[in-house]
Design a protein around this motif. Structure first.
Motif, mmCIF file in Angstrom:
data_model
loop_
_atom_site.group_PDB
_atom_site.id
_atom_site.type_symbol
_atom_site.label_atom_id
_atom_site.label_comp_id
_atom_site.label_asym_id
_atom_site.label_seq_id
_atom_site.Cartn_x
_atom_site.Cartn_y
_atom_site.Cartn_z
ATOM 1 N N GLY A 167 0.695 -1.242 -0.161
ATOM 2 C CA GLY A 167 0.038 -0.112 0.216
ATOM 3 C C GLY A 167 0.984 1.276 0.005
ATOM 4 O O GLY A 167 0.354 2.080 -0.567
ATOM 5 N N GLU A 168 2.006 1.273 0.697
ATOM 6 C CA GLU A 168 2.898 2.389 0.740
ATOM 7 C C GLU A 168 3.290 2.780 -0.636
ATOM 8 O O GLU A 168 3.334 3.982 -1.045
ATOM 9 N N TYR A 169 3.891 1.826 -1.515
ATOM 10 C CA TYR A 169 4.273 2.052 -2.785
ATOM 11 C C TYR A 169 3.033 2.473 -3.502
ATOM 12 O O TYR A 169 3.123 3.430 -4.396
ATOM 13 N N ILE A 170 1.885 1.832 -3.631
ATOM 14 C CA ILE A 170 0.672 2.000 -4.499
ATOM 15 C C ILE A 170 0.366 3.578 -3.918
ATOM 16 O O ILE A 170 0.067 4.603 -4.799
ATOM 17 N N ALA A 171 0.260 4.044 -2.670
ATOM 18 C CA ALA A 171 0.130 5.267 -2.360
ATOM 19 C C ALA A 171 1.177 6.396 -3.041
ATOM 20 O O ALA A 171 0.847 7.461 -3.395
ATOM 21 N N LYS A 172 2.311 5.999 -3.080
ATOM 22 C CA LYS A 172 3.518 6.942 -3.897
ATOM 23 C C LYS A 172 3.009 6.977 -5.412
ATOM 24 O O LYS A 172 3.056 8.087 -6.059
ATOM 25 N N ILE A 173 2.614 5.918 -5.844
ATOM 26 C CA ILE A 173 2.161 5.906 -7.293
ATOM 27 C C ILE A 173 1.012 6.740 -7.400
ATOM 28 O O ILE A 173 0.967 7.564 -8.419
ATOM 29 N N GLU B 2 1.816 10.359 -7.299
ATOM 30 C CA GLU B 2 2.402 11.013 -8.515
ATOM 31 C C GLU B 2 1.747 11.047 -9.767
ATOM 32 O O GLU B 2 1.727 11.974 -10.571
ATOM 33 N N VAL B 3 0.754 10.203 -10.079
ATOM 34 C CA VAL B 3 -0.155 10.218 -11.208
ATOM 35 C C VAL B 3 -1.048 11.473 -10.960
ATOM 36 O O VAL B 3 -1.637 11.566 -12.346
ATOM 37 N N LYS B 4 -1.535 11.878 -9.936
ATOM 38 C CA LYS B 4 -2.384 12.937 -9.699
ATOM 39 C C LYS B 4 -1.859 14.245 -10.638
ATOM 40 O O LYS B 4 -2.585 15.121 -11.152
ATOM 41 N N GLY B 5 -0.647 14.356 -10.597
ATOM 42 C CA GLY B 5 0.159 15.421 -11.421
ATOM 43 C C GLY B 5 -0.127 16.910 -10.546
ATOM 44 O O GLY B 5 -0.040 17.848 -11.358
ATOM 45 N N ARG B 6 -0.360 16.816 -9.481
ATOM 46 C CA ARG B 6 -0.474 18.455 -8.913
ATOM 47 C C ARG B 6 0.876 18.937 -8.635
ATOM 48 O O ARG B 6 1.867 18.058 -8.683
ATOM 49 N N PRO B 7 0.884 20.401 -8.494
ATOM 50 C CA PRO B 7 2.205 20.932 -8.494
ATOM 51 C C PRO B 7 2.692 20.705 -7.143
ATOM 52 O O PRO B 7 2.048 20.217 -5.992
ATOM 53 N N LYS B 8 4.117 20.720 -7.117
ATOM 54 C CA LYS B 8 4.723 20.501 -5.863
ATOM 55 C C LYS B 8 4.529 21.469 -4.801
ATOM 56 O O LYS B 8 4.714 21.253 -3.561
ATOM 57 N N TYR B 9 4.348 22.735 -5.341
ATOM 58 C CA TYR B 9 3.933 23.808 -4.192
ATOM 59 C C TYR B 9 3.335 24.874 -4.952
ATOM 60 O O TYR B 9 3.249 24.845 -6.434
ATOM 61 N N ILE B 10 2.624 26.008 -4.214
ATOM 62 C CA ILE B 10 2.005 26.760 -4.735
ATOM 63 C C ILE B 10 2.486 28.258 -4.228
ATOM 64 O O ILE B 10 2.642 28.322 -2.899
ATOM 65 N N ILE B 11 2.807 29.081 -4.955
ATOM 66 C CA ILE B 11 3.361 30.449 -4.461
ATOM 67 C C ILE B 11 2.330 31.498 -4.289
ATOM 68 O O ILE B 11 1.713 31.727 -5.310
ATOM 69 N N LYS B 12 2.347 32.101 -3.200
ATOM 70 C CA LYS B 12 1.460 33.036 -3.056
ATOM 71 C C LYS B 12 1.859 34.408 -3.574
ATOM 72 O O LYS B 12 1.391 35.285 -4.219
#
Length: 314
Positions: free
Chosen positions: A287-293, A296-306
């Motif tokens: 499950g830990e490996y699946i959670a990491k996958i 990643e596949v959601k493709g959201r940004p690593k951060y959002i700059i205000k």
């Protein structure tokens, strides 16, 4: 005094009291090394007054760059945010709590000028609670043992990286980042500099047992396949043990039939609990490996700059 530009990236979360002192110490160090530098503070949505303190510094000194995040994205993504903005020929990563002493930077720079592309701090001693020191030491040794990389022992994020190393890491698309692992993964010529890591000067550490376990899982599941291999070994062992016990039971049946009857419910309960525990542990590791996958596949940004103050790219 060299003319190459240096960039320092400081992740800041609940470090309001440390910021002015970090600024003074870094400025004093940089003025003895180079004529060109920038100090990038990444405010990772700190709930204290850090944003106002940083805004005042940025207004007073154009060497100060401030990145304010829309919410907390953790220190690894905060470093990534600063690395994307940094324009220096070399980039230095530091925690905002002053446990990474800026006075060690001249040694980093000297090694860089000798030809090393990555220079990292090696914690020969860690001030603070003895039990915490023990668990940190245990993690680094376990991480090195399990990882498919040659991970330096007792080396955190505190480091200097050449521009070509920073560019490679910036190009990596993964979002769940573990900077010290990525730093080892890219290769290049690397060197460690020993130092004593001091305790926090202000406030209390944001880390606790749960966060430290999360960090350990993050590093191990990002750079090791051995947990999955251990499941295979465990499954093979259980199958082999079951086969041998079956053979023993068959032999006993013919040798001493009167002693092969049921021995009690305790044996059955033990076997059911053992096999159930093994299955749950195996599922949790997978499950830990699946959670990491999944992350990643959601493709959201690593951060959002205000907001960014004194953006050096403009």
């Amino acid at each position: 005094m060299m003319t190459k530009k240096l960039s320092a990236i400081i992740t800041s979360y609940r470090d309001e009291e440390s910021i002015p002192l970090m600024y003074r110490r870094l400025t004093d160090v940089f003025k003895t090394i180079t004529t060109s530098y920038e100090i990038i503070f990444v405010n990772d949505a700190s709930p204290d007054n850090s944003e106002a303190v940083l805004a005042e510094l940025a207004a007073r000194d154009k060497h100060i760059v401030v990145i304010n995040h829309a919410r907390n994205f953790n220190s690894q993504n905060a470093f990534s945010s600063g690395m994307d903005v940094a324009t220096g020929d070399a980039v230095i990563l530091l925690d905002g709590d002053l446990q990474d002493p800026p006075e060690l930077i001249p040694q980093f720079v000297a090694k860089w000028q000798e030809g090393f592309d990555v220079v990292y701090g090696v914690r020969t001693k860690r001030e603070g609670v003895g039990l915490i020191r023990f668990f940190y030491s245990l993690f680094y040794r376990l991480f090195k043992k399990l990882s498919y990389l040659n991970i330096p022992l007792d080396a955190g994020d505190f480091s200097l990286m050449d521009r070509k190393v920073v560019d490679v890491i910036n190009q990596m698309p993964e979002r769940d980042r573990f900077i010290r692992g990525l730093r080892a993964w890219v290769g290049f010529k690397q060197m460690g500099v020993p130092y004593v890591r001091p305790d926090r000067l202000f406030g209390k550490s944001n880390n606790n047992l749960i966060k430290n376990i999360w960090w350990a899982k993050k590093g191990i599941f990002s750079f090791s396949y051995q947990p999955l291999e251990l499941i295979s070994y465990l499954g093979f062992f259980i199958v082999l043990a079951s086969f041998l016990l079956t053979l023993v039971y068959i032999v006993l049946y013919f040798v001493s039939p009167q002693n092969t009857g049921a021995r009690g419910i305790q044996t059955i309960i033990f076997l059911v609990l053992f096999l159930g525990g093994v299955q749950l542990l195996s599922i949790s590791i997978i499950g830990e490996y699946i959670a990491k996958i999944f992350e990643e596949v959601k493709g959201r940004p690593k951060y959002i700059i205000k907001s960014i103050l004194n953006d050096p790219r403009l």
